[in-house]
Design a protein around this motif. Structure first.
Motif, PDB file in Angstrom:
ATOM      1  N   GLN A 163       0.803  -1.223   0.000  1.00 30.31           N
ATOM      2  CA  GLN A 163       0.000   0.000   0.000  1.00 30.31           C
ATOM      3  C   GLN A 163       0.838   1.276   0.000  1.00 30.31           C
ATOM      4  OE1 GLN A 163      -2.891  -0.044   3.155  1.00 30.31           O
ATOM      5  NE2 GLN A 163      -3.436  -2.183   2.778  1.00 30.31           N
ATOM      6  N   PHE A 164       2.168   1.147   0.222  1.00 25.01           N
ATOM      7  CA  PHE A 164       3.018   2.333   0.325  1.00 25.01           C
ATOM      8  C   PHE A 164       4.218   2.211  -0.602  1.00 25.01           C
ATOM      9  CE2 PHE A 164       0.758   2.500   4.336  1.00 25.01           C
ATOM     10  CZ  PHE A 164       0.511   3.857   4.491  1.00 25.01           C
ATOM     11  N   ASP A 165       4.597   3.335  -1.215  1.00 23.90           N
ATOM     12  CA  ASP A 165       5.842   3.432  -1.961  1.00 23.90           C
ATOM     13  C   ASP A 165       6.924   3.946  -1.015  1.00 23.90           C
ATOM     14  OD1 ASP A 165       4.603   2.612  -4.260  1.00 23.90           O
ATOM     15  OD2 ASP A 165       4.395   4.615  -5.112  1.00 23.90           O
ATOM     16  N   VAL A 166       8.133   3.416  -1.178  1.00 22.33           N
ATOM     17  CA  VAL A 166       9.244   3.789  -0.302  1.00 22.33           C
ATOM     18  C   VAL A 166      10.394   4.287  -1.162  1.00 22.33           C
ATOM     19  CG1 VAL A 166      10.905   2.947   1.395  1.00 22.33           C
ATOM     20  CG2 VAL A 166       8.577   2.068   1.410  1.00 22.33           C
ATOM     21  N   VAL A 167      10.950   5.426  -0.781  1.00 18.01           N
ATOM     22  CA  VAL A 167      12.178   5.937  -1.385  1.00 18.01           C
ATOM     23  C   VAL A 167      13.173   6.084  -0.246  1.00 18.01           C
ATOM     24  CG1 VAL A 167      13.267   7.835  -2.622  1.00 18.01           C
ATOM     25  CG2 VAL A 167      10.937   7.148  -3.192  1.00 18.01           C
ATOM     26  N   ALA A 168      14.322   5.400  -0.355  1.00 17.42           N
ATOM     27  CA  ALA A 168      15.306   5.413   0.720  1.00 17.42           C
ATOM     28  C   ALA A 168      16.689   5.702   0.160  1.00 17.42           C
ATOM     29  CB  ALA A 168      15.309   4.075   1.452  1.00 17.42           C
ATOM     30  N   THR A 169      17.480   6.430   0.947  1.00 19.62           N
ATOM     31  CA  THR A 169      18.901   6.596   0.645  1.00 19.62           C
ATOM     32  C   THR A 169      19.665   6.070   1.848  1.00 19.62           C
ATOM     33  OG1 THR A 169      18.887   8.838   1.534  1.00 19.62           O
ATOM     34  CG2 THR A 169      18.558   8.602  -0.830  1.00 19.62           C
ATOM     35  N   VAL A 170      20.647   5.205   1.585  1.00 17.47           N
ATOM     36  CA  VAL A 170      21.381   4.547   2.665  1.00 17.47           C
ATOM     37  C   VAL A 170      22.863   4.820   2.497  1.00 17.47           C
ATOM     38  CG1 VAL A 170      21.623   2.397   3.932  1.00 17.47           C
ATOM     39  CG2 VAL A 170      19.709   2.687   2.430  1.00 17.47           C
ATOM     40  N   LYS A 171      23.537   5.063   3.616  1.00 13.56           N
ATOM     41  CA  LYS A 171      24.986   5.256   3.611  1.00 13.56           C
ATOM     42  C   LYS A 171      25.586   4.459   4.750  1.00 13.56           C
ATOM     43  CE  LYS A 171      25.086   9.888   1.681  1.00 13.56           C
ATOM     44  NZ  LYS A 171      25.462  11.291   1.883  1.00 13.56           N
ATOM     45  N   GLY A 172      26.798   3.975   4.531  1.00 14.34           N
ATOM     46  CA  GLY A 172      27.562   3.318   5.596  1.00 14.34           C
ATOM     47  C   GLY A 172      27.177   1.874   5.803  1.00 14.34           C
ATOM     48  N   GLY A 173      28.099   1.136   6.426  1.00 11.08           N
ATOM     49  CA  GLY A 173      27.843  -0.252   6.786  1.00 11.08           C
ATOM     50  C   GLY A 173      27.797  -1.178   5.587  1.00 11.08           C
ATOM     51  N   GLY A 174      27.416  -2.410   5.844  1.00 14.77           N
ATOM     52  CA  GLY A 174      27.273  -3.415   4.790  1.00 14.77           C
ATOM     53  C   GLY A 174      25.812  -3.590   4.427  1.00 14.77           C
ATOM     54  N   LEU A 175      25.552  -4.556   3.571  1.00 17.98           N
ATOM     55  CA  LEU A 175      24.183  -4.760   3.091  1.00 17.98           C
ATOM     56  C   LEU A 175      23.233  -5.170   4.204  1.00 17.98           C
ATOM     57  CD1 LEU A 175      24.709  -6.478  -0.366  1.00 17.98           C
ATOM     58  CD2 LEU A 175      23.866  -4.185   0.100  1.00 17.98           C
ATOM     59  N   SER A 176      23.695  -6.005   5.125  1.00 16.90           N
ATOM     60  CA  SER A 176      22.827  -6.455   6.223  1.00 16.90           C
ATOM     61  C   SER A 176      22.443  -5.280   7.121  1.00 16.90           C
ATOM     62  CB  SER A 176      23.538  -7.532   7.037  1.00 16.90           C
ATOM     63  OG  SER A 176      22.771  -7.895   8.150  1.00 16.90           O
ATOM     64  N   GLY A 177      23.423  -4.465   7.480  1.00 15.17           N
ATOM     65  CA  GLY A 177      23.136  -3.292   8.298  1.00 15.17           C
ATOM     66  C   GLY A 177      22.252  -2.300   7.578  1.00 15.17           C
ATOM     67  N   GLN A 178      22.452  -2.162   6.267  1.00 15.50           N
ATOM     68  CA  GLN A 178      21.638  -1.234   5.498  1.00 15.50           C
ATOM     69  C   GLN A 178      20.193  -1.707   5.421  1.00 15.50           C
ATOM     70  OE1 GLN A 178      23.558  -0.570   1.731  1.00 15.50           O
ATOM     71  NE2 GLN A 178      25.019   0.876   2.615  1.00 15.50           N
ATOM     72  N   ALA A 179      19.987  -3.018   5.263  1.00 10.51           N
ATOM     73  CA  ALA A 179      18.619  -3.546   5.239  1.00 10.51           C
ATOM     74  C   ALA A 179      17.932  -3.304   6.582  1.00 10.51           C
ATOM     75  CB  ALA A 179      18.630  -5.029   4.905  1.00 10.51           C
ATOM     76  N   GLY A 180      18.647  -3.507   7.674  1.00  6.64           N
ATOM     77  CA  GLY A 180      18.092  -3.238   9.002  1.00  6.64           C
ATOM     78  C   GLY A 180      17.792  -1.765   9.203  1.00  6.64           C
ATOM     79  N   ALA A 181      18.655  -0.902   8.664  1.00 11.33           N
ATOM     80  CA  ALA A 181      18.429   0.544   8.785  1.00 11.33           C
ATOM     81  C   ALA A 181      17.195   0.977   8.002  1.00 11.33           C
ATOM     82  CB  ALA A 181      19.663   1.302   8.297  1.00 11.33           C
ATOM     83  N   VAL A 182      17.014   0.418   6.809  1.00 11.05           N
ATOM     84  CA  VAL A 182      15.824   0.762   6.011  1.00 11.05           C
ATOM     85  C   VAL A 182      14.567   0.254   6.712  1.00 11.05           C
ATOM     86  CG1 VAL A 182      14.640   0.383   3.811  1.00 11.05           C
ATOM     87  CG2 VAL A 182      17.080   0.861   3.832  1.00 11.05           C
ATOM     88  N   LYS A 183      14.628  -0.933   7.305  1.00 14.74           N
ATOM     89  CA  LYS A 183      13.472  -1.470   8.045  1.00 14.74           C
ATOM     90  C   LYS A 183      13.112  -0.554   9.208  1.00 14.74           C
ATOM     91  CE  LYS A 183      13.514  -4.832  11.259  1.00 14.74           C
ATOM     92  NZ  LYS A 183      13.578  -6.147  11.886  1.00 14.74           N
TER      93      LYS A 183
END
Length: 172
Positions: free
Chosen positions: A102-122
């Motif tokens: 139901q929602f569109d998400v636009v995210a910009t991520v910096k730092g860390g690895g892919l696992s940390g970035q996925a957790g940060a976006v969550k």
């Protein structure tokens, strides 16, 4: 009159006699105090913003109603997070809140690895959903998605090979 009241019995007699008035009564234990009413926070484009963090990764997340399209750093989520586990982590917030697709998400991520970035976006998506619709907060809070996971990599110490690993001991 105040000089004459020296005990609880004197106060009780004064109240019954109408000589002293009591202040407004406090709420009784059975009554519920009004809950905090949170207002939705949206910008001029109808989006809600939040910052999510995990390990060394920091994600800036915008959420708006839409078809469920997720964009991370200008790329589609299936391209950026190629592993299915990382996409599953990202989608957990939507499943718990029952707003999947139901929602569109636009995210910009910096730092860390892919696992940390996925957790940060969550974490950012969860907070942004709460900003957009405060009624989703109890479900996300109960799942623990609004709490920042404070675990980070321990720093390397002086005189050691790693954070805790010491050099091999030689008896002779």
């Amino acid at each position: 009159m105040a000089d004459e009241i020296k005990s609880l019995e004197d106060l009780k007699d004064a109240v019954e006699g109408g000589e002293v008035e009591l202040a407004a009564e406090a709420p009784v234990e059975g009554e519920q105090i009004a809950a905090i009413v949170r207002e939705p926070k949206r910008d001029a484009l109808g989006r809600s913003y939040a910052t999510g963090k995990r390990k060394d990764a920091v994600a800036r997340v915008w959420v708006k109603p839409g078809s469920g399209k997720v964009t991370v750093n200008g790329r589609d989520v299936t391209v950026y997070f190629a592993r299915p586990v990382l996409r599953m982590v990202l989608g957990q917030a939507f499943k718990v809140a029952n707003v999947d697709g139901q929602f569109d998400v636009v995210a910009t991520v910096k730092g860390g690895g892919l696992s940390g970035q996925a957790g940060a976006v969550k974490h950012g998506v969860s907070k942004a959903l709460c900003e957009y619709d405060p009624t989703l907060r109890p479900a996300l809070k109960a799942a623990g998605f609004l709490t920042r996971d404070a675990r980070v990599v321990e720093r390397k110490k002086y005189g050691r090979r790693k954070a805790r690993r010491s050099f091999q001991f030689s008896k002779r």
